[in-house]
Design a protein around this motif. Sequence first.
Motif, short mmCIF file in Angstrom:
data_model
loop_
_atom_site.label_atom_id
_atom_site.label_comp_id
_atom_site.label_asym_id
_atom_site.label_seq_id
_atom_site.Cartn_x
_atom_site.Cartn_y
_atom_site.Cartn_z
N PHE A 85 -9.68 -6.26 -0.95
CA PHE A 85 -8.48 -6.76 -1.85
C PHE A 85 -7.27 -5.62 -1.77
N ILE A 86 -7.91 -4.45 -2.23
CA ILE A 86 -6.62 -3.43 -2.32
C ILE A 86 -6.07 -3.08 -0.93
N LEU A 87 -6.90 -3.31 0.27
CA LEU A 87 -6.29 -3.29 1.54
C LEU A 87 -5.12 -4.14 1.77
N SER A 88 -5.33 -5.66 1.28
CA SER A 88 -4.50 -6.69 1.62
C SER A 88 -3.33 -6.21 0.82
N GLU A 89 -3.50 -5.80 -0.50
CA GLU A 89 -2.18 -5.34 -1.28
C GLU A 89 -1.43 -4.04 -0.72
N VAL A 90 -2.25 -3.23 0.10
CA VAL A 90 -1.54 -2.24 0.55
C VAL A 90 -0.79 -2.93 1.55
N MET A 91 -1.09 -3.75 2.61
CA MET A 91 -0.26 -4.48 3.58
C MET A 91 1.01 -5.00 3.01
N PHE A 92 0.57 -5.80 1.73
CA PHE A 92 1.62 -6.27 1.11
C PHE A 92 3.06 -5.44 0.84
N ILE A 94 3.48 -2.60 2.45
CA ILE A 94 3.88 -2.11 3.73
C ILE A 94 5.25 -3.14 4.29
N SER A 95 4.89 -4.33 3.78
CA SER A 95 6.03 -5.23 4.48
C SER A 95 7.26 -4.99 3.68
N PHE A 96 7.22 -4.64 2.38
CA PHE A 96 8.59 -4.44 1.79
C PHE A 96 9.11 -3.10 2.28
N PHE A 97 8.18 -2.08 2.39
CA PHE A 97 8.88 -0.85 2.81
C PHE A 97 9.34 -1.00 4.19
N TRP A 98 8.71 -1.92 4.98
CA TRP A 98 9.35 -2.10 6.41
C TRP A 98 10.65 -2.90 6.55
N GLY A 99 10.41 -3.77 5.64
CA GLY A 99 12.07 -4.42 5.37
C GLY A 99 13.14 -3.40 5.05
N PHE A 100 12.64 -2.46 3.96
CA PHE A 100 13.50 -1.61 3.40
C PHE A 100 14.09 -0.46 4.69
N PHE A 101 13.07 0.00 5.35
CA PHE A 101 13.46 0.93 6.57
C PHE A 101 14.43 0.00 7.34
N HIS A 102 13.95 -1.02 7.77
CA HIS A 102 14.81 -1.83 8.72
C HIS A 102 15.97 -1.85 8.31
N ALA A 103 16.43 -2.19 6.86
CA ALA A 103 17.71 -2.18 6.48
C ALA A 103 18.49 -0.77 6.33
N SER A 104 17.70 0.27 5.92
CA SER A 104 18.34 1.60 5.88
C SER A 104 18.51 2.34 7.07
N VAL A 246 -0.47 5.43 -6.26
CA VAL A 246 -0.20 5.83 -4.97
C VAL A 246 1.08 5.08 -4.60
N VAL A 247 1.18 3.88 -4.67
CA VAL A 247 2.31 2.81 -4.21
C VAL A 247 3.51 3.52 -4.76
N TRP A 248 3.36 3.86 -6.08
CA TRP A 248 4.42 4.48 -6.98
C TRP A 248 5.04 6.08 -6.21
N LEU A 249 4.32 6.48 -5.95
CA LEU A 249 4.62 7.81 -5.08
C LEU A 249 5.43 7.57 -4.00
N PHE A 250 5.13 6.60 -3.20
CA PHE A 250 5.77 6.36 -1.96
C PHE A 250 7.21 5.66 -2.46
N LEU A 251 6.96 4.88 -3.28
CA LEU A 251 8.26 4.30 -3.71
C LEU A 251 9.24 5.38 -4.18
N TYR A 252 8.79 6.55 -4.84
CA TYR A 252 9.38 7.37 -5.45
C TYR A 252 9.97 8.26 -4.38
N LEU A 253 9.30 8.53 -3.44
CA LEU A 253 9.77 9.32 -2.44
C LEU A 253 10.76 8.70 -1.34
N VAL A 254 10.55 7.31 -1.16
CA VAL A 254 11.23 6.67 -0.09
C VAL A 254 12.50 6.08 -0.67
N ILE A 255 12.23 5.28 -1.93
CA ILE A 255 13.34 4.37 -2.26
C ILE A 255 14.10 4.91 -3.26
N TYR A 256 13.56 5.88 -4.17
CA TYR A 256 14.43 6.62 -5.28
C TYR A 256 14.99 7.92 -4.54
#
Lengths: 260, 124, 108
Positions: A85-92, A94-104, A246-256
């Motif tokens: 389940f957590i793995l599927s959430e990770v993939m979920f 990842i898709s948002f980060f993908w979209g973010f990187f694609h646009a940025s 962990v998701v927050w740490l990535f969010l903080y590093l990348v999106i903030y």
Amino acid sequence: MKKNHPFHLVTNSPWPILSSFALMNLLISTVNLMNKKDILLMNLSLMILMLNLYQWWRDVKRESSIKGDHTIIVKKMIKMGMILFILSEVMFFISFFWGFFHASLAPSMEIGLKWPPKGINPFNPLEIPLLNTIVLVSSGASITWAHQALISKKLKQTIESMLITIMLGLYFSFLQWWEYKNSSFTISDSIFGSSFFLTTGFHGIHVIIGTMFIITAIQSIYTLKSNSVNHLSLELSAWYWHFVDVVWLFLYLVIYWWNK
Amino acid sequence: MASYIVRSAMNISRRGLFTSAVRSAIPEEFPETMSVLTGLEKKEIEANIAGKDDRFEVQTLKRGDNSREAPIAIRSVYKSRVIGCICTDESTAIQWMWLKRGAPQQCACGHYFQLTDAKSAAGQ
Amino acid sequence: MASFPRIFFRKISSTPALKAIDAGGAYHQEADKARDLWKKITLFVAFPAIAIASANCYVMEISHHHERPEFVPYEHMRIRTKKFFWGDGNHTFFHNKEVNPLPDGYED
């Protein structure tokens, strides 16, 4: 029924089919809300779903604590389920980060060929986002404290440290709400606002779900349905909490931070 | 009526955050773990403490010498059990077969197995 | 390579039943030690860090003066291809009239 094997063959239960119907109702009534602006049906099916899930998990809890059905291999399988389940959430996410990187990474002409787009004023990562990071990492420490207290059989300390974790989770949610409320850009302000609020919004929902998960674990410990060998509710909620962390740490590093 | 409602509201409000008629304060320690376990979980852990890791005999067995007279005993509470024989050390596939209650049975590779009684761990 | 799944499965069954039962033994002391360590980390590292970060936020928040930028009707901003399904359909969910303009400018 004779048996000499460790597997748990579950008995008939109404909850799978009933919660499937509740989910279908929730989907249809949410579409109804979006098109007809009528929230009544959605509230109703949300309530039905909650009642379903409450009773389903109550039954699982009784199987594990009163019937003693959760042998080592059953616990292992439940853990595998949680990992998947957590793995599927990770993939979920990842898709948002993908979209973010694609646009940025290659900003398009429409947003001014620059990132952040023209007219967008992002947050200062050293203010509330930094505080949020510290709050979440700290709650990771306090839930580890809770786990160790449970293994060493200290009931009171376990409940206290879990309450601390919940307080920190609520503090995080409050800070995020405050940040949203005072944000100079909104979800409809260019691809920046869309991807920002989609990603952090889903993360915020996961923090709230994780807080509720820890509250159910407290309930299970307070009613002595957990003990030093059978405490999956705490262990799995801790896994989920660390995942959110962990998701927050990535969010903080990348999106903030990197975004600025 | 009104006084009854007020009185019961007062009673409920005095109970504190975690309402429980039996326990008012949270005890320092958990109760002894073995005393709260039940069912299969308890049986398994008791066997573990007694030094038996594989209480339900689901792990791989090391196959010893065997013959028609002294077959390898496989325990079950049922009339039959599925077993898998790794015929040689180099085998990459497991030879699955149904072991029925009664006379010893042979795997294609020649080893003998027999189904014997096991005590039921749950139920009658 | 073939033993990798086995090692993995052994690792995730992290509740050593025997050890956790063994009340006076070495494992119990280990858990006691770990518990005290994490308690200290929570109380003496995490809490002060949160306090300092909160104070930092508060100070930075009151020190700098907020000045909202001039409204420019960019095409990529304030997109309303469809009405929101709450309110009048023109305000985002976390709308703040002090800082968030509508498509035709600030409200006040």
